[in-house]
Design an enzyme around this catalytic site. Structure first.
Site, PDB file in Angstrom:
ATOM      1  N   LYS A 205       1.308  -4.895  -7.582  1.00 55.25           N
ATOM      2  CA  LYS A 205       1.179  -5.462  -6.240  1.00 55.25           C
ATOM      3  C   LYS A 205      -0.002  -6.432  -6.248  1.00 55.25           C
ATOM      4  O   LYS A 205      -1.144  -6.063  -6.002  1.00 55.25           O
ATOM      5  CB  LYS A 205       0.963  -4.353  -5.205  1.00 55.25           C
ATOM      6  CG  LYS A 205       1.077  -4.845  -3.767  1.00 55.25           C
ATOM      7  CD  LYS A 205       2.488  -5.271  -3.451  1.00 55.25           C
ATOM      8  CE  LYS A 205       2.646  -5.777  -2.042  1.00 55.25           C
ATOM      9  NZ  LYS A 205       3.997  -6.266  -1.762  1.00 55.25           N
ATOM     10  N   SER A 398       8.766  -7.798  -0.817  1.00 59.15           N
ATOM     11  CA  SER A 398       8.040  -6.826  -0.001  1.00 59.15           C
ATOM     12  C   SER A 398       8.832  -6.482   1.258  1.00 59.15           C
ATOM     13  O   SER A 398       9.922  -5.944   1.171  1.00 59.15           O
ATOM     14  CB  SER A 398       6.648  -7.378   0.331  1.00 59.15           C
ATOM     15  OG  SER A 398       5.916  -7.588  -0.836  1.00 59.15           O
TER      16      SER A 398
END
Length: 607
Positions: A205, A398
């Site tokens: 991430k 996402s």
């Protein structure tokens, strides 16, 4: 009281009342002015537009559609009637209008001005496919490029399948590869005394790496390298196929860039050398000559009336945020607002005429709660028996993947940036910067538990606050991965293996089960017809959601209340930057004021 004291009192009274009076005066003047605008300008425009809309212009019998790709391009049309007054069309518009023109006997061909800069890789692929489909019906596609001087392949891929690809003789062919560029501000933060603190799930991430790192760390580099390799290989195969040369020969030619126009011609990268006007004349000649043929901007080309079973087309572009659309009727980029898009999906679900839903998603992500609200609306649609097909645009990362994961089918282009199943949350601590440059200091007094002050920008997280934040982010991540496992029908251990916040391309995502099929919005509509048990050859009527607002309704929203508190907070957060005289710091502090909540936003710049 002395004369000086009376004078000071008078000044105080004047200052106390002056602001109120001036404010009321300005409000009155603004109201009168906007009323005049509404009466003398806007209403006539609305009237003319409504009259024009009642009778669509007739397409000339020898039409050459024209498309200019040199301006930035949207993924979906805006929902505001005032947004985007230019004739530029979106990717979805290009696909739909060229498909309609395939069977329009008045349309003889298409003339395209190639992009001089880059565009999103998936947009390039979808435009390319639309041009190839159009050309496949026997109509011509002539493209003119004033050089491919930006060293990215995307603008070339978009037009490489043309019938004739022209290039201006004095320009270069520099399209050679794909680049991902990241601005790392870790050292910048250190210099100004700003402490970025984030919990991110998980190692891939990389959304906040630009604030915390000075260069690519190992997971960030690994994922980005793999993504670029996938896009480059897809581009290489597409251009070699279009130009009818071996892949090895195409790669060798691109590796020699920059090439002169003559060298590009010899390498079969282009077909002809000439000025834009010469290419335009060639297009008119193919359509019957200058005496008969006319150019019609693709943005002005009217879609024919549609009949047949109804399929809802819901177009969402931008960050996913809670609430409703902006009160600014002229806003071009509205984002995917959870109230509006959940309502649109619910409206389509409750409409008995709608047989299936195609949800076009082009988003880097955003709020988990907003994403969950839209996801829930899709679940409701499925329970009501309405098939839902997601068509991914430039990216669906996402939160963009979160809203997609429950669909009956997910489609993406080979280079659509997707996945990034992850989450992060955190803050910027700016007290040291404030003190260093202005002598200012943030202090807080709190009532309640320790977490009440967790997102103060004046102090770092305490150990208990950090533990609590980690637990909150863990819950969001577990919920996200659980929804992916259920929606994609994958074992949870497999989802946990391919999640970790990693970004994939459409091709990669298909290989690991995050995407069902490669294709754009046109293919997604075919898939929706299949799931709704509508014959592939049966015409359908596409009903767009959210519907374009009535102009008067959109205009009236401009006068409703706005999020003044959030705007004021953002302005206050930039004061330190302004005082220091550094615009970069001011911009960073504005971002700091907006980073409080958990986020699934994945900024990726690929060109």
């Amino acid at each position: 009281m002395s004369t000086a004291q009376w004078a000071n009192l008078a000044k105080w009274v004047q200052s106390a009342t002056e602001g109120f009076e001036v404010k009321q005066f300005l409000i009155t003047i603004a109201g009168v002015f906007m009323g005049l605008v509404l009466f003398f300008i806007l209403i006539p425009i609305i009237f003319v537009a409504s009259v024009a809309g009642q009778s669509a212009p007739v397409t000339p019998s020898h039409t050459v559609l024209s498309l200019d790709l040199r301006e930035p391009i949207r993924d979906v049309p805006p929902s505001s009637p005032f947004a985007g007054f230019s004739s530029n069309v979106s990717v979805v518009d290009i696909v739909r209008k060229l498909q309609a023109a395939e069977t329009d006997s008045s349309v003889k061909g298409l003339f395209v001005r190639a992009s001089e800069a880059g565009m999103a890789p998936a947009h390039a692929e979808e435009i390319r496919q639309a041009l190839i489909d159009f050309k496949g019906t026997g109509k011509f596609v002539i493209v003119h490029a004033q050089g491919f001087e930006y060293p990215t392949l995307s603008n070339y891929v978009a037009v490489s399948g043309a019938s004739e690809l022209w290039m201006q003789g004095t320009t270069d062919f520099s399209a050679t590869g794909i680049v991902a560029e990241t601005l790392f501000l870790g050292g910048f933060m250190e210099k100004f005394g700003i402490l970025p603190q984030f919990e991110q799930f998980k190692e891939y991430k990389n959304a906040v790496n630009s604030y915390t790192e000075k260069t690519y760390n190992a997971p960030h580099r690994e994922a980005t390298t793999a993504m670029l390799g996938s896009i480059y290989n897809a581009f290489l195969a597409a251009t070699a196929y279009d130009r009818k040369v071996p892949v090895e020969a195409m790669k060798a030619a691109l590796d020699r860039a920059p090439l002169s126009a003559e060298q590009a011609l010899q390498a079969k990268l282009v077909d002809k050398i000439g000025q834009p006007e010469e290419a335009m004349d060639a297009a008119l000649a193919k359509a019957g000559g200058k005496e008969k043929a006319e150019f019609v901007d693709l943005g002005n080309y009217q879609l024919p009336p549609e009949t047949g079973p109804v399929i809802a087309l819901i177009g969402g572009e931008g960050a996913i945020i809670t609430g409703q659309r902006s009160n600014d009727p002229f806003a071009d980029q509205e984002g995917i607002t959870s109230d509006d898009y959940a309502a649109a999906i619910r409206d389509a679900t409750d409409d008995d005429a709608v047989k299936a839903i195609v949800f076009r998603v082009s988003s880097p992500g955003g709020s988990p709660s907003a994403s969950d609200q839209i996801w829930a609306a899709i679940e409701r649609a499925k329970k009501a028996g309405k098939p839902v097909v997601v068509s991914m645009g430039a990216y669906a990362a996402s939160g963009g993947y979160y809203v997609s994961t429950g669909a009956d089918a997910i489609l993406a282009m080979p280079s659509t940036i997707t996945g990034s199943i992850g989450v992060f949350s955190g803050k910027f601590v700016i007290n040291e910067a404030l003190n260093r440059y202005t002598g200012a200091n943030i202090a807080a007094i709190q009532a309640g538990g320790d977490y009440a002050n967790a997102f103060s920008s004046g102090a770092p997280f305490s150990n208990s606050q950090r533990t609590a934040l980690n637990a909150a982010v863990t819950r969001i991540y577990d919920d996200f991965t659980g929804k992916v496992a259920a929606g994609r029908k994958l074992p949870l251990p497999r989802v946990l293996e391919i999640a970790k916040g990693r970004v994939w391309t459409g091709n990669e995502a298909k290989d690991i089960g995050l995407v069902d099929q490669i294709g754009g919005v046109r293919t997604a509509i075919l898939k929706a017809k299949e799931l709704a048990k509508i014959e592939a050859a049966t015409p359908v009527s596409l009903r767009v959601y959210p519907a374009v607002e009535d102009p008067l309704t959109a205009f009236s929203r401009a006068f409703s209340s706005s999020a003044q508190g959030a705007q004021a907070a953002g302005r206050a957060a930039t004061v330190i930057g302004a005082l220091v005289g550094d615009e970069r710091l001011s911009a960073l502090l504005l971002q700091a004021s907006q980073r409080g909540n958990a986020s699934m936003h994945e900024p990726v710049r690929v060109h």
